[in-house]
Design an enzyme around this catalytic site. Sequence first.
Site, PDB file in Angstrom:
ATOM      1  N   SER A 129      18.101  33.911  39.487  1.00 45.75           N
ATOM      2  CA  SER A 129      19.005  32.887  38.982  1.00 45.75           C
ATOM      3  C   SER A 129      18.289  31.562  38.780  1.00 45.75           C
ATOM      4  CB  SER A 129      20.178  32.728  39.944  1.00 45.75           C
ATOM      5  OG  SER A 129      19.724  32.685  41.263  1.00 45.75           O
ATOM      6  N   GLU A 162      22.985  35.696  30.955  1.00 42.75           N
ATOM      7  CA  GLU A 162      21.971  34.821  30.347  1.00 42.75           C
ATOM      8  C   GLU A 162      20.721  35.653  30.125  1.00 42.75           C
ATOM      9  OE1 GLU A 162      21.566  30.320  31.773  1.00 42.75           O
ATOM     10  OE2 GLU A 162      21.936  31.647  33.447  1.00 42.75           O
ATOM     11  N   ASN A 200      22.948  27.715  36.069  1.00 42.23           N
ATOM     12  CA  ASN A 200      22.679  27.130  37.388  1.00 42.23           C
ATOM     13  C   ASN A 200      22.075  25.735  37.314  1.00 42.23           C
ATOM     14  OD1 ASN A 200      23.826  29.163  38.826  1.00 42.23           O
ATOM     15  ND2 ASN A 200      21.949  30.362  38.976  1.00 42.23           N
TER      16      ASN A 200
HETATM   17  N1  CAA Z   1      35.113  43.763  41.076  1.00 41.09           N
HETATM   18  C1  CAA Z   1      36.099  44.140  40.240  1.00 41.09           C
HETATM   19  N2  CAA Z   1      37.170  43.355  39.977  1.00 41.09           N
HETATM   20  C2  CAA Z   1      37.234  42.160  40.612  1.00 41.09           C
HETATM   21  C3  CAA Z   1      36.245  41.707  41.495  1.00 41.09           C
HETATM   22  C4  CAA Z   1      35.143  42.567  41.714  1.00 41.09           C
HETATM   23  N3  CAA Z   1      34.129  42.230  42.530  1.00 41.09           N
HETATM   24  N4  CAA Z   1      36.576  40.471  41.938  1.00 41.09           N
HETATM   25  C5  CAA Z   1      37.746  40.159  41.351  1.00 41.09           C
HETATM   26  N5  CAA Z   1      38.136  41.183  40.558  1.00 41.09           N
HETATM   27  C6  CAA Z   1      39.308  41.221  39.694  1.00 41.09           C
HETATM   28  C7  CAA Z   1      40.603  41.341  40.468  1.00 41.09           C
HETATM   29  O1  CAA Z   1      40.884  42.690  40.774  1.00 41.09           O
HETATM   30  C8  CAA Z   1      41.605  40.782  39.464  1.00 41.09           C
HETATM   31  O2  CAA Z   1      41.813  41.753  38.461  1.00 41.09           O
HETATM   32  P1  CAA Z   1      43.198  41.818  37.597  1.00 41.09           P
HETATM   33  O3  CAA Z   1      43.251  40.543  36.800  1.00 41.09           O
HETATM   34  O4  CAA Z   1      43.006  43.007  36.748  1.00 41.09           O
HETATM   35  O5  CAA Z   1      44.295  41.943  38.608  1.00 41.09           O
HETATM   36  C9  CAA Z   1      40.790  39.647  38.810  1.00 41.09           C
HETATM   37  O6  CAA Z   1      39.416  39.955  39.009  1.00 41.09           O
HETATM   38  C10 CAA Z   1      41.082  38.298  39.419  1.00 41.09           C
HETATM   39  O7  CAA Z   1      40.848  38.376  40.818  1.00 41.09           O
HETATM   40  P2  CAA Z   1      41.861  37.871  41.921  1.00 41.09           P
HETATM   41  O8  CAA Z   1      43.269  37.996  41.393  1.00 41.09           O
HETATM   42  O9  CAA Z   1      41.519  38.548  43.178  1.00 41.09           O
HETATM   43  O10 CAA Z   1      41.471  36.358  42.181  1.00 41.09           O
HETATM   44  P3  CAA Z   1      41.296  35.152  41.210  1.00 41.09           P
HETATM   45  O11 CAA Z   1      42.300  35.131  40.097  1.00 41.09           O
HETATM   46  O12 CAA Z   1      41.193  33.999  42.115  1.00 41.09           O
HETATM   47  O13 CAA Z   1      39.870  35.396  40.525  1.00 41.09           O
HETATM   48  C11 CAA Z   1      37.547  35.093  40.470  1.00 41.09           C
HETATM   49  C12 CAA Z   1      38.732  35.615  41.282  1.00 41.09           C
HETATM   50  C13 CAA Z   1      37.373  35.917  39.208  1.00 41.09           C
HETATM   51  C14 CAA Z   1      36.328  35.269  41.374  1.00 41.09           C
HETATM   52  C15 CAA Z   1      37.825  33.584  40.104  1.00 41.09           C
HETATM   53  O14 CAA Z   1      38.143  32.867  41.261  1.00 41.09           O
HETATM   54  C16 CAA Z   1      36.640  32.927  39.458  1.00 41.09           C
HETATM   55  O15 CAA Z   1      36.423  33.058  38.254  1.00 41.09           O
HETATM   56  N6  CAA Z   1      35.854  32.145  40.247  1.00 41.09           N
HETATM   57  C17 CAA Z   1      34.670  31.488  39.753  1.00 41.09           C
HETATM   58  C18 CAA Z   1      33.542  32.484  39.670  1.00 41.09           C
HETATM   59  C19 CAA Z   1      32.275  31.838  39.196  1.00 41.09           C
HETATM   60  O16 CAA Z   1      32.183  30.668  38.904  1.00 41.09           O
HETATM   61  N7  CAA Z   1      31.242  32.675  39.104  1.00 41.09           N
HETATM   62  C20 CAA Z   1      29.939  32.214  38.727  1.00 41.09           C
HETATM   63  C21 CAA Z   1      29.201  31.916  39.956  1.00 41.09           C
HETATM   64  S1  CAA Z   1      27.587  31.341  39.561  1.00 41.09           S
HETATM   65  C22 CAA Z   1      26.700  32.714  39.394  1.00 41.09           C
HETATM   66  O17 CAA Z   1      27.108  33.815  39.585  1.00 41.09           O
HETATM   67  C23 CAA Z   1      25.310  32.459  39.015  1.00 41.09           C
HETATM   68  C24 CAA Z   1      24.353  32.413  40.126  1.00 41.09           C
HETATM   69  O18 CAA Z   1      23.233  32.836  39.928  1.00 41.09           O
HETATM   70  C25 CAA Z   1      24.639  31.763  41.411  1.00 41.09           C
END
Ligand code: CAA
Length: 293
Positions: A129, A162, A200
């Site tokens: 990352s 990315e 990032n």
């Molecule tokens: N596998 C499969 N499905 C998943 C899952 C997983 N690991 N995690 C969540 N889901 C699904 C849920 O089942 C749900 O599905 P439906 O819509 O079909 O019901 C959906 O995703 C939404 O999940 P939740 O209802 O449990 O919770 P939420 O609405 O709060 O969403 C989230 C959770 C998608 C994580 C949301 O909070 C989010 O987008 N957060 C920000 C994530 C983010 O910014 N990611 C980038 C991080 S930076 C990065 O990754 C780069 C790095 O190198 C550090």
Amino acid sequence: MTSSSYERRVMTFRKVGVIGAGQMGNGIAHVCALAGYHVGLYDISGDRIQAGLATIDGNLSRQVSSERITTAERDAALERLTAAETMESFEDADIVIESAVENEEIKRKIFAELCPHLREDALLATNTSSISITRLAASTDRPERFMGMHFMNPVPVMELVELVRGIATDDDTFDKIRHFAETLGKKIANAEDFPAFIVNRILLPMINEAVYTLYEGVGSVESIDKAMKLGANHPMGPLQLADFIGLDTCLSIMQVLHDGLSDSKYRPCPLLVKYVEAGWLGRKTQRGFYDYR
Ligand code: CAA
């Protein structure tokens, strides 16, 4: 994403190797198996591999429950997944994606052990990352068939990958990996090989600033997260997101930005350093800015 979106795409690879069964590695293995690839999942212990496979099973079932995939698609994906007990099992892989911890030394060691087992024409990608793709590529026997493929967490949900070329990455490798990412149902953003790439470079200084905001007493953990969720429409507050990413990973990325760009604005917040030193790494250790015990 529905499974039918996978079916229309022509697959150029058959077997994918994934190194690292943690939250990113198991997510990458999950989407590859669901897209129709045979996947070998490797980690340093059988327990870690089994934990990764159990997580994939749980997340696929979650997708069945919300009718994103069918039971038959889940079962077929699970059948295509195997535990890779040794790196030798990657000798027939078309591509291997390294998704180990964000530590350059460890990644170099993995490539040194892996490369002798790979087919000469096999492609190698890293889910780093933040670390230089050119430098990692130079530590392998195939810099022209090496590039960055940076997935977002949670991988089965987030649409973006990315793509980052090193200085030696050839056009054929780039085209094949771009197509491969599209067969996984992902959207592509191209980034140049600068510390932490695009996502990032922007996201982590924001998280680091949130930790400074806490450190200086501007707001409590809850106020900071609430402010950014309701005030800026972020799905998670920055401290909740830091716990989700892992505070050790956040710190590593800030260190790469600080060292690579030589600018004090990227100085990791001392509070972030202290939490990592305490072993409070976020959700994965049950304790970070929040207590999950
Ligand atoms: N596998 C499969 N499905 C998943 C899952 C997983 N690991 N995690 C969540 N889901 C699904 C849920 O089942 C749900 O599905 P439906 O819509 O079909 O019901 C959906 O995703 C939404 O999940 P939740 O209802 O449990 O919770 P939420 O609405 O709060 O969403 C989230 C959770 C998608 C994580 C949301 O909070 C989010 O987008 N957060 C920000 C994530 C983010 O910014 N990611 C980038 C991080 S930076 C990065 O990754 C780069 C790095 O190198 C550090």
